[in-house]
Design a protein around this motif. Structure first.
Motif, PDB file in Angstrom:
ATOM      1  N   LEU A  57      -3.614   5.674   4.421  1.00 32.19           N
ATOM      2  CA  LEU A  57      -2.595   4.668   4.111  1.00 32.19           C
ATOM      3  C   LEU A  57      -2.761   3.628   5.159  1.00 32.19           C
ATOM      4  O   LEU A  57      -2.731   2.451   4.933  1.00 32.19           O
ATOM      5  CB  LEU A  57      -1.216   5.079   4.051  1.00 32.19           C
ATOM      6  CG  LEU A  57      -0.291   4.481   3.820  1.00 32.19           C
ATOM      7  CD1 LEU A  57      -0.348   3.793   2.304  1.00 32.19           C
ATOM      8  CD2 LEU A  57       1.204   5.147   3.995  1.00 32.19           C
ATOM      9  N   SER A  97      -3.959  11.868   3.842  1.00 30.40           N
ATOM     10  CA  SER A  97      -3.206  10.879   3.282  1.00 30.40           C
ATOM     11  C   SER A  97      -2.443   9.805   4.292  1.00 30.40           C
ATOM     12  O   SER A  97      -2.623   8.435   3.981  1.00 30.40           O
ATOM     13  CB  SER A  97      -2.151  11.553   2.632  1.00 30.40           C
ATOM     14  OG  SER A  97      -1.248  12.429   3.468  1.00 30.40           O
ATOM     15  N   LYS A  98      -2.405  10.237   5.359  1.00 32.69           N
ATOM     16  CA  LYS A  98      -1.658   9.054   6.413  1.00 32.69           C
ATOM     17  C   LYS A  98      -2.744   8.241   6.945  1.00 32.69           C
ATOM     18  O   LYS A  98      -2.354   7.088   7.044  1.00 32.69           O
ATOM     19  CB  LYS A  98      -0.745   9.788   7.342  1.00 32.69           C
ATOM     20  CG  LYS A  98       0.342  10.642   6.951  1.00 32.69           C
ATOM     21  CD  LYS A  98       1.093  11.696   7.887  1.00 32.69           C
ATOM     22  CE  LYS A  98       2.129  12.522   7.199  1.00 32.69           C
ATOM     23  NZ  LYS A  98       1.467  13.599   6.155  1.00 32.69           N
ATOM     24  N   TYR A 130       1.189   5.830  -1.625  1.00 34.12           N
ATOM     25  CA  TYR A 130       1.070   6.802  -0.849  1.00 34.12           C
ATOM     26  C   TYR A 130       1.423   8.109  -1.880  1.00 34.12           C
ATOM     27  O   TYR A 130       0.847   9.115  -1.504  1.00 34.12           O
ATOM     28  CB  TYR A 130       2.262   6.618   0.170  1.00 34.12           C
ATOM     29  CG  TYR A 130       2.325   7.821   1.040  1.00 34.12           C
ATOM     30  CD1 TYR A 130       1.121   8.095   1.684  1.00 34.12           C
ATOM     31  CD2 TYR A 130       3.586   8.469   1.609  1.00 34.12           C
ATOM     32  CE1 TYR A 130       1.091   9.206   2.740  1.00 34.12           C
ATOM     33  CE2 TYR A 130       3.443   9.303   2.507  1.00 34.12           C
ATOM     34  CZ  TYR A 130       2.405   9.499   3.329  1.00 34.12           C
ATOM     35  OH  TYR A 130       2.462  10.501   4.199  1.00 34.12           O
ATOM     36  N   LYS A 176       0.767  -1.114   0.118  1.00 34.21           N
ATOM     37  CA  LYS A 176      -0.183   0.112   0.090  1.00 34.21           C
ATOM     38  C   LYS A 176       0.675   1.291  -0.051  1.00 34.21           C
ATOM     39  O   LYS A 176       0.349   2.412  -0.461  1.00 34.21           O
ATOM     40  CB  LYS A 176      -0.937   0.011   1.288  1.00 34.21           C
ATOM     41  CG  LYS A 176      -1.703  -1.296   1.468  1.00 34.21           C
ATOM     42  CD  LYS A 176      -2.430  -1.576   0.089  1.00 34.21           C
ATOM     43  CE  LYS A 176      -3.100  -2.897   0.530  1.00 34.21           C
ATOM     44  NZ  LYS A 176      -2.268  -4.029   0.587  1.00 34.21           N
ATOM     45  N   VAL A 177       2.141   1.111   0.381  1.00 37.39           N
ATOM     46  CA  VAL A 177       2.974   2.340   0.509  1.00 37.39           C
ATOM     47  C   VAL A 177       3.313   3.135  -1.021  1.00 37.39           C
ATOM     48  O   VAL A 177       3.491   4.064  -1.154  1.00 37.39           O
ATOM     49  CB  VAL A 177       4.206   2.014   1.121  1.00 37.39           C
ATOM     50  CG1 VAL A 177       4.996   1.235   0.524  1.00 37.39           C
ATOM     51  CG2 VAL A 177       5.072   3.424   1.575  1.00 37.39           C
ATOM     52  N   LEU A 216      -1.860   9.241  -2.885  1.00 41.56           N
ATOM     53  CA  LEU A 216      -2.815   9.605  -1.890  1.00 41.56           C
ATOM     54  C   LEU A 216      -2.179  11.154  -1.518  1.00 41.56           C
ATOM     55  O   LEU A 216      -3.094  11.974  -1.293  1.00 41.56           O
ATOM     56  CB  LEU A 216      -2.525   8.892  -0.665  1.00 41.56           C
ATOM     57  CG  LEU A 216      -3.167   7.364  -0.835  1.00 41.56           C
ATOM     58  CD1 LEU A 216      -2.851   6.625   0.415  1.00 41.56           C
ATOM     59  CD2 LEU A 216      -4.662   7.496  -1.075  1.00 41.56           C
ATOM     60  N   ASP A 218      -3.742  -0.306   4.704  1.00 37.24           N
ATOM     61  CA  ASP A 218      -2.846  -1.572   5.055  1.00 37.24           C
ATOM     62  C   ASP A 218      -3.580  -2.260   6.119  1.00 37.24           C
ATOM     63  O   ASP A 218      -3.348  -3.373   6.108  1.00 37.24           O
ATOM     64  CB  ASP A 218      -1.633  -0.923   5.801  1.00 37.24           C
ATOM     65  CG  ASP A 218      -0.782  -0.735   4.456  1.00 37.24           C
ATOM     66  OD1 ASP A 218      -0.217  -2.052   4.095  1.00 37.24           O
ATOM     67  OD2 ASP A 218       0.120   0.199   4.337  1.00 37.24           O
ATOM     68  N   ALA A 278       4.842   6.335   7.111  1.00 42.46           N
ATOM     69  CA  ALA A 278       4.208   7.691   6.502  1.00 42.46           C
ATOM     70  C   ALA A 278       4.740   8.842   6.787  1.00 42.46           C
ATOM     71  O   ALA A 278       4.887   9.982   6.115  1.00 42.46           O
ATOM     72  CB  ALA A 278       2.998   7.751   6.558  1.00 42.46           C
TER      73      ALA A 278
END
Length: 255
Positions: free
Chosen positions: A129, A125-126, A112, A108-109, A115, A133, A198
């Motif tokens: 994420l 965004s964080k 980022y 998923k990173v 995002l 995950d 993140a």
């Protein structure tokens, strides 16, 4: 007997931590690593205690916890809802299964940067994420737990005149609870890792930002402080979730 078993479990759990700290001290004491790059654990823990009482460091911890809890909560709500729905409905299962097979293995990173473009550099965004995950282990555990509920329990409830929507909350959800909580514990650990990562990549606050700032200025002691802090937070949160699990599953033999 139970207090003795609990004490033994605590001692066995602490033993690896003590060994790691002893190895750390040994590497520094015998000169295998320079103190400039690997400071003694006493210095690091001393600095940690100094930082914990400062308002600035408490704000950094709060920023990390806000993102962690928000993302984890979203993952729990979505994961449990979709998992239960997929187990209850073949049509929903047919839609969800290929999506999970495609997205679950995806790091998923890697999403980022997208995002950041969509949600900016703030909390959004964080949190997204973290939620992305932590979602899949909770979803898969919920689906497995709900799918393995014995049909005779559902039939018995239906024979007793229980409405279908009440069967979900009175039969399926309680029976799947051990599996759901196991997925939540996995998701919580993932959330701690991802929120820290993140913040390291792009953030103006949080524990990950503290580590990157210390690394850029070659402050080795300050660099280890956020690492230990996020580890302690993960340990505490995992223990709290374990206590909640023990309370909710007090009627289950495996609990």
């Amino acid at each position: 007997m139970m207090p003795q078993l609990r004490s033994t479990s605590i001692i066995l759990g602490l033993a690896p931590i003590v060994l790691v700290i002893a190895l750390w001290q040994g590497l520094v004491s015998f000169g295998f690593a320079p103190a400039v790059l690997l400071p003694p654990p006493g210095y690091v823990f001393g600095r940690l205690f100094q930082q914990l009482v400062t308002w600035t460091f408490q704000q950094e911890i709060a920023a990390t916890l806000i993102r962690l809890f928000a993302g984890f909560a979203i993952a729990v709500v979505l994961g449990v809802s979709i998992g239960i729905a997929a187990a209850a409905s073949p049509a929903i299962n047919a839609v969800v299964r290929p999506i999970v097979r495609v997205l679950a293995p995806l790091p998923k990173v890697a999403l980022y940067p997208a995002l950041l473009l969509l949600l900016g550099f703030g909390h959004g965004s964080k949190i997204t994420l973290v939620a992305a995950d932590a979602l899949f282990p909770i979803l898969l555990s919920t689906y497995y737990g709900a799918s393995t509920v014995e049909q005779k329990l559902i039939w018995s409830a239906m024979a007793a005149g229980t409405p279908r929507y009440q069967i979900l909350f009175k039969v399926v959800l309680p029976a799947a609870m051990p599996s759901i909580l196991t997925g939540c514990r996995i998701g919580l650990v993932i959330s701690c890792i991802v929120v820290f990562l993140a913040e390291m990549i792009t953030s103006s606050d949080g524990l990950g930002h503290v580590l990157v700032t210390a690394a850029r200025t070659f402050q080795a002691v300050d660099m280890f402080v956020p690492l230990i802090t996020i580890s302690l937070l993960g340990l505490i949160l995992n223990g709290l979730l374990g206590a909640v699990r023990a309370y909710l599953l007090r009627g289950f033999p495996e609990a």
